[in-house]
Enzyme design. Sequence first.
Site, short mmCIF file in Angstrom:
data_model
loop_
_atom_site.label_atom_id
_atom_site.label_comp_id
_atom_site.label_asym_id
_atom_site.label_seq_id
_atom_site.Cartn_x
_atom_site.Cartn_y
_atom_site.Cartn_z
CD GLU A 1 -3.21 -0.98 2.01
OE1 GLU A 1 -3.12 -0.17 2.94
OE2 GLU A 1 -4.19 -1.70 1.81
CD GLU B 1 -3.92 -6.17 3.46
OE1 GLU B 1 -4.78 -5.41 3.94
OE2 GLU B 1 -2.69 -5.95 3.53
C1 BG6 Z 1 -4.57 -2.47 4.94
C2 BG6 Z 1 -3.25 -2.84 5.54
O1 BG6 Z 1 -4.55 -1.08 4.79
O2 BG6 Z 1 -5.73 -2.64 5.66
C3 BG6 Z 1 -3.34 -3.69 6.79
O3 BG6 Z 1 -2.40 -3.41 4.60
C4 BG6 Z 1 -4.51 -3.23 7.65
O4 BG6 Z 1 -2.11 -3.62 7.45
C5 BG6 Z 1 -5.77 -3.43 6.83
O5 BG6 Z 1 -4.62 -3.84 8.89
C6 BG6 Z 1 -7.06 -3.09 7.56
O6 BG6 Z 1 -6.99 -1.82 8.11
P1 BG6 Z 1 -7.38 -1.57 9.63
O7 BG6 Z 1 -7.14 -0.12 9.87
O8 BG6 Z 1 -8.81 -1.94 9.74
O9 BG6 Z 1 -6.49 -2.45 10.43
#
Ligand code: BG6
Length: 471
Positions: A166, A371
Amino acid sequence: MEVKHNESFGSGFLWGAATSSFQVEGAQKEDGKGLSVIDVMKKNPNITDFSVASDHYHRMEEDVALMAELGLKVYRFSIAWTRIFPEGNGEVNQKGVDFYNRLIDELIKQGIEPLVTIYHFDYPQGLVEQYGGWMSRESVDDYKNYAEFLFKTYGDRVKYWLTVNEQDHVVRIPSRLGLTGDDRYEQMRLGYQANHHMCVATAKTIELYHSMGLSGKIGPAVSYSMVHPATSAPEDVLASKDAMLIKHNYLLDLHCYGVYSKPFQKYLEDRQFTPKMEDGDLELMKQNPPTMIGVNYYFSETVQAFPVSEKYPLGYQKEALLAEAESGVFEVVKNEKLQATDWGWEIDPVGLRLTLRELHERYQLPIIITENGMGAYDKLEDDGSVKDDYRIAYLKEHIKQVKLALNDGVDVFGYCAWTFMDVVSGRNGMDKRYGFVYVNRENFDLKDMRRIKKNSFYWYQEVIQSNGEKL
Ligand code: BG6
């Protein structure tokens, strides 16, 4: 487009789950690890820090056994740069090297493919102190040297590498760059300089990867999601196109084509954000594109036009964490057609199909979803279960859309849910859980850290066993 024939996931489809080092490992100062920008970040007193996280560093074998029970084909994790090079460069820390050797060997023993993120937010504080980190050109070679060490050490077993997680967020979040102070405008300018250096570092690293004769896949993990127009007013459609450009496409245009598109150049110039470049930088990127794209997808956004005005002059940005409005470009508005999570992230499975289509049409590279998941307040019941049926519903609808994208002809070769087990959320600590496995701790009460399989664990196990037929 509706499809008549709904083809299956291919036999080699990589069903997976992901984590990142600072969110899962703990052992923040153990075995020679150096400090990262995350470790020195000003703490939000309402949430936990990352010092113990999910204690994976000490429970790695137990965790990999659970991955095997779940049936994972791939596990995405990141290497903490400061476990390998505590200062970011210079001396190697053998204990850190050993930890990832053990993890990779354990995964392979269980038949799980390792998917390694070289750098996921936890940039070495040592490099910030030495020369200002990513804002300095010196950062390029230190990243490349670190990656070279990883390729030499783990490249015999790791076939999939993610260069930067990211980057599009990192360059807009001052603490991730090690920046302090509150001159937001200057931080944005520095962010674009950092962005340019990360692109050069990525291209040099990909060039190196090929020159070492390594034949796996390598590319960035980007946060990329559709930006819808709020209405059919052409101004709103233009706002959505511009938001796609300045939030997402600018970055892959650089990685894949070595191009600052004309409208993006204008955007930078108008705001005096244009980074310093060296001759040959863009050619280097063009010659060394990624061989895959990793995409992190959680929600879509909807925008309307947001004209420059006296109240909101050019350069004005309304920040939540990432820009929610930029004068002269867009303003994020609520999408009345979509439900949202407890954190206001609008749930849009069709947006994932659109995202995959967009990536395919623009860049024509193999894609892995690195993700996708739902953050929620999970409850451990008295009978020891965690009934996260909302998460099952979320994942099911998104996986259906991946299948439809495959039917559209998009080359998606894997899907990693975020996360394998509960980790410390970037901004919301342990309140916001994502895992298939519950970790028995709260923000400040570490309890016993027991691992407990949630309902979604058993559901995903069947999804994998049936290769996505049983959703
Ligand atoms: C992404 C990241 O932005 O989203 C992760 O790569 C992160 O590291 C995930 O945990 C979810 O975001 P958050 O703020 O809900 O933990």
